[in-house]
Design a protein around this motif. Structure first.
Motif, mmCIF file in Angstrom:
data_model
loop_
_atom_site.group_PDB
_atom_site.id
_atom_site.type_symbol
_atom_site.label_atom_id
_atom_site.label_comp_id
_atom_site.label_asym_id
_atom_site.label_seq_id
_atom_site.Cartn_x
_atom_site.Cartn_y
_atom_site.Cartn_z
ATOM 1 N N THR A 85 -9.764 -0.638 9.070
ATOM 2 C CA THR A 85 -8.711 -0.205 8.139
ATOM 3 C C THR A 85 -8.642 -1.072 6.891
ATOM 4 O O THR A 85 -7.619 -1.115 6.243
ATOM 5 C CB THR A 85 -7.346 -0.235 8.853
ATOM 6 N N ALA A 136 -3.019 3.768 10.089
ATOM 7 C CA ALA A 136 -3.997 2.872 10.712
ATOM 8 C C ALA A 136 -3.586 1.406 10.551
ATOM 9 O O ALA A 136 -3.718 0.608 11.481
ATOM 10 C CB ALA A 136 -5.384 3.105 10.113
ATOM 11 N N GLU A 179 -0.850 0.754 12.940
ATOM 12 C CA GLU A 179 -1.390 0.616 14.297
ATOM 13 C C GLU A 179 -1.877 -0.808 14.536
ATOM 14 O O GLU A 179 -1.741 -1.337 15.641
ATOM 15 C CB GLU A 179 -2.512 1.621 14.554
ATOM 16 N N CYS A 204 -8.844 -4.107 14.726
ATOM 17 C CA CYS A 204 -8.414 -3.345 13.549
ATOM 18 C C CYS A 204 -9.312 -3.566 12.333
ATOM 19 O O CYS A 204 -8.839 -3.562 11.209
ATOM 20 C CB CYS A 204 -6.986 -3.736 13.192
#
Length: 95
Positions: free
Chosen positions: A92, A42, A45, A89
């Motif tokens: 995470t 994650a 990513e 994001c």
């Protein structure tokens, strides 16, 4: 190695972190990974989002353990990428 009081100093990291994979962000036009290491897919990513390239991919590398310096770099990379990626994001975070 001995320190001043005569005790033996430990060699290597005092507490290596166990891990099975480190994650990196790669691009087909680059010979090596452009971002990483990351501790989770994650986090990687988020790095891929920061790259803003549809060709960027997350790759994994198997490891036995990681030392304190690598662990710090991976945590720092994740934090920096989350800041640059913004709201894309936020799920995470490592606390």
């Amino acid at each position: 190695m001995k320190i001043k009081n005569g005790a033996h100093a430990p060699t290597g990291s005092a507490c290596p972190k166990k891990a099975t994979e480190l994650f990196y962000v790669s691009h087909p036009k680059a010979a090596r990974a452009l971002l990483g290491p990351f501790l989770t897919q994650a986090d990687a990513e988020c790095g891929r989002v920061v790259m803003r390239s549809p060709d960027a991919v997350v790759t994994a590398c198997m490891v036995d353990s990681i030392d304190d310096q690598t662990h710090w770099h991976a945590m720092n990379n994740a934090q920096v990428c989350r800041v640059f990626a913004g709201a894309a994001c936020t799920e995470t975070r490592h606390e």
